[in-house]
Motif scaffolding. Sequence first.
Motif, PDB file in Angstrom:
ATOM      1  N   VAL A  62     -14.415  77.968 123.424  1.00 39.75           N
ATOM      2  CA  VAL A  62     -14.592  76.870 122.461  1.00 39.75           C
ATOM      3  C   VAL A  62     -13.588  75.753 122.742  1.00 39.75           C
ATOM      4  O   VAL A  62     -13.943  74.572 122.761  1.00 39.75           O
ATOM      5  N   ALA A  63     -12.339  76.121 122.993  1.00 44.14           N
ATOM      6  CA  ALA A  63     -11.311  75.112 123.277  1.00 44.14           C
ATOM      7  C   ALA A  63     -11.632  74.351 124.566  1.00 44.14           C
ATOM      8  O   ALA A  63     -11.484  73.128 124.620  1.00 44.14           O
ATOM      9  N   LEU A  64     -12.095  75.063 125.591  1.00 49.47           N
ATOM     10  CA  LEU A  64     -12.449  74.394 126.844  1.00 49.47           C
ATOM     11  C   LEU A  64     -13.680  73.509 126.691  1.00 49.47           C
ATOM     12  O   LEU A  64     -13.776  72.463 127.339  1.00 49.47           O
ATOM     13  N   GLN A  65     -14.593  73.887 125.826  1.00 49.21           N
ATOM     14  CA  GLN A  65     -15.746  73.024 125.555  1.00 49.21           C
ATOM     15  C   GLN A  65     -15.288  71.732 124.884  1.00 49.21           C
ATOM     16  O   GLN A  65     -15.808  70.656 125.187  1.00 49.21           O
ATOM     17  N   GLY A  66     -14.305  71.832 123.997  1.00 47.82           N
ATOM     18  CA  GLY A  66     -13.746  70.638 123.366  1.00 47.82           C
ATOM     19  C   GLY A  66     -13.062  69.735 124.378  1.00 47.82           C
ATOM     20  O   GLY A  66     -13.206  68.506 124.334  1.00 47.82           O
ATOM     21  N   TYR A  67     -12.340  70.340 125.312  1.00 42.16           N
ATOM     22  CA  TYR A  67     -11.702  69.572 126.387  1.00 42.16           C
ATOM     23  C   TYR A  67     -12.770  68.884 127.238  1.00 42.16           C
ATOM     24  O   TYR A  67     -12.664  67.697 127.540  1.00 42.16           O
ATOM     25  N   ALA A  68     -13.796  69.620 127.620  1.00 41.43           N
ATOM     26  CA  ALA A  68     -14.871  69.054 128.453  1.00 41.43           C
ATOM     27  C   ALA A  68     -15.574  67.903 127.740  1.00 41.43           C
ATOM     28  O   ALA A  68     -15.923  66.895 128.363  1.00 41.43           O
ATOM     29  N   ALA A  69     -15.764  68.037 126.426  1.00 46.88           N
ATOM     30  CA  ALA A  69     -16.405  66.967 125.659  1.00 46.88           C
ATOM     31  C   ALA A  69     -15.536  65.710 125.667  1.00 46.88           C
ATOM     32  O   ALA A  69     -16.056  64.589 125.787  1.00 46.88           O
ATOM     33  N   GLU A  70     -14.234  65.890 125.566  1.00 44.31           N
ATOM     34  CA  GLU A  70     -13.349  64.719 125.590  1.00 44.31           C
ATOM     35  C   GLU A  70     -13.314  64.085 126.982  1.00 44.31           C
ATOM     36  O   GLU A  70     -13.276  62.860 127.108  1.00 44.31           O
ATOM     37  N   ILE A  71     -13.370  64.899 128.026  1.00 45.24           N
ATOM     38  CA  ILE A  71     -13.443  64.360 129.391  1.00 45.24           C
ATOM     39  C   ILE A  71     -14.705  63.517 129.544  1.00 45.24           C
ATOM     40  O   ILE A  71     -14.668  62.407 130.087  1.00 45.24           O
ATOM     41  N   GLU A  72     -15.819  64.041 129.070  1.00 40.13           N
ATOM     42  CA  GLU A  72     -17.082  63.294 129.146  1.00 40.13           C
ATOM     43  C   GLU A  72     -16.974  61.977 128.370  1.00 40.13           C
ATOM     44  O   GLU A  72     -17.455  60.941 128.832  1.00 40.13           O
ATOM     45  N   SER A  73     -16.332  62.025 127.216  1.00 38.40           N
ATOM     46  CA  SER A  73     -16.148  60.824 126.416  1.00 38.40           C
ATOM     47  C   SER A  73     -15.271  59.800 127.144  1.00 38.40           C
ATOM     48  O   SER A  73     -15.572  58.596 127.139  1.00 38.40           O
ATOM     49  N   LEU A  74     -14.204  60.278 127.776  1.00 39.67           N
ATOM     50  CA  LEU A  74     -13.344  59.376 128.547  1.00 39.67           C
ATOM     51  C   LEU A  74     -14.118  58.705 129.674  1.00 39.67           C
ATOM     52  O   LEU A  74     -13.972  57.497 129.909  1.00 39.67           O
ATOM     53  N   ARG A  75     -14.929  59.501 130.345  1.00 47.71           N
ATOM     54  CA  ARG A  75     -15.714  58.960 131.459  1.00 47.71           C
ATOM     55  C   ARG A  75     -16.765  57.973 130.938  1.00 47.71           C
ATOM     56  O   ARG A  75     -16.976  56.914 131.540  1.00 47.71           O
ATOM     57  N   SER A  76     -17.419  58.296 129.819  1.00 47.61           N
ATOM     58  CA  SER A  76     -18.417  57.397 129.228  1.00 47.61           C
ATOM     59  C   SER A  76     -17.791  56.080 128.787  1.00 47.61           C
ATOM     60  O   SER A  76     -18.430  55.032 128.867  1.00 47.61           O
TER      61      SER A  76
END
Length: 128
Positions: A62-76
């Motif tokens: 769950v924590a890594l999914q949150g990190y991945a979501a923020e990475i995607e947001s940064l890239r977007s």
Amino acid sequence: MRLRHDVVMIGRASVVPLPSELQARLAAPLAKVGDAIATYLGSTAAALRSGVGAPAIWPIHVALQGYAAEIESLRSDGLTRGLPGDVAERFFALGFSLEQMRQNLKDLERCVAEWSETPSVAATPAED
């Protein structure tokens, strides 16, 4: 040994801070990942001492999914465009290192379950 190498890789990727706008956005997700991993490793040590099954690993997922979501947001949001090569390398190396750690923690979970007298804690749908 693989977990030790993961920690070394994470350390190398984070020894020089990322730009402040990336740091600000990644601080909370990375703290959650760190807390989840530390809790899991402590619980795993206790499980090995007592012979009970491996603790739940889903909080790490769950924590890594949150990190991945923020990475995607940064890239977007375009915050990774135009990063100097060394910064981009460290940015992506951190994600790679965390993925390696996730895989190695899953292997640890399997080993602890095999060595213990009782099965692992049931996984939740959050686990991949």
